[in-house]
Enzyme design. Structure first.
Site, short mmCIF file in Angstrom:
data_model
loop_
_atom_site.label_atom_id
_atom_site.label_comp_id
_atom_site.label_asym_id
_atom_site.label_seq_id
_atom_site.Cartn_x
_atom_site.Cartn_y
_atom_site.Cartn_z
CG HIS A 139 -2.11 -0.82 1.15
ND1 HIS A 139 -3.11 -0.59 0.23
CD2 HIS A 139 -2.50 -1.91 1.87
CE1 HIS A 139 -4.06 -1.48 0.39
NE2 HIS A 139 -3.71 -2.31 1.36
CB CYS A 208 -2.01 2.61 -5.40
SG CYS A 208 -2.86 1.06 -5.12
NE ARG A 217 -1.84 -1.63 -8.84
CZ ARG A 217 -3.07 -1.18 -8.70
NH1 ARG A 217 -3.31 0.13 -8.84
NH2 ARG A 217 -4.06 -2.01 -8.43
#
Length: 240
Positions: A139, A208, A217
């Site tokens: 993340h 991300c 990405r």
């Protein structure tokens, strides 16, 4: 209905909605981070306990200072190695560029629940140090923000992985690359767009993009630079 009652009711609804939004933001930005930090620490503690209970020799001889690991004979995957267990940790990762205390567990697969506890290994990609592409996702925001500083990665930065037997030091090849989520070739054994042309021992990191979205990405590629038995102590990149 009097106008005063309508205004008062509307005001109360706005206050309630505002309070709910604030609570959601606090949960999303703060509480998920607290939960992720506790979960990651627990996963690392689990790994250290397992490593302490089952000490093993290094998986392969470390490369000499004069020889790049990419040019040394590759023993290939250990046929006796047990498969990684889904959602369970098998290594830790350190990226000095992100801070001296930056350490996260690497768990098997990239399921939502897995990434809430640490970094996720793309199932089917290589193990640390093996020929192929050891690919890991994390993340960028929420759940501890492990890859918050991802855009700061630069060529030559170290990414150090510890599987309990060996320290694997990878070197970032170039600045992060932006692509779309459907571009799965970035985790191929020889990842497309990386600039690598031949089989080697590679690492791919993904997160991300943009920072608070997921329409794209960011990718960073690295190549194995050195190995070191855990019994020899921490590598120089993590000293100091």
């Amino acid at each position: 209905m009097p106008v005063r009652v309508v205004v008062r009711t509307f005001s109360e609804l706005c206050i309630t909605v505002g309070a709910l939004i604030i609570l959601f933001v606090v949960y999303f930005l703060f509480w998920t981070g607290v939960k992720a930090a506790d979960a990651a620490e627990g996963e690392i503690d689990t790994l250290r306990s397992e490593w302490a209970d089952e000490p093993v020799a290094p998986a392969s001889p470390p490369a000499s200072p004069e020889t790049s690991p990419s040019k040394t004979p590759d023993p290939g995957p250990d046929p006796g190695a047990a498969p990684y267990r889904a959602g369970r940790p098998f290594a830790t990762m350190h990226i000095p560029r992100f801070g001296a205390d930056w350490e996260w567990p690497v768990l098997e697969n990239t399921a939502v629940t897995t990434l809430q506890k640490g970094l996720g290994h793309y199932s089917g990609t290589a193990r640390p140090g093996d020929t192929g592409n050891f690919a890991v996702a994390g993340h960028r925001r929420t759940y501890g923000d492990p890859f918050k500083d991802f855009p700061r990665l630069r060529p030559g930065d170290a990414v150090v992985v510890n599987d309990g037997r060996t320290w694997f030091t990878y070197r970032v090849a170039k600045k992060p690359y932006r692509t779309v989520p459907s571009d799965t070739a970035v985790v191929d054994p020889v990842p497309r767009g990386s600039g690598f042309e031949d089989a080697g021992r590679y690492l791919t990191l993904t997160t991300c993009e943009p920072e608070w979205g997921s329409s794209h990405r960011l990718i960073a590629w690295a190549q194995l630079d050195a190995t070191r038995p855990v019994s020899d102590g921490r590598p120089p990149e993590l000293s100091g």
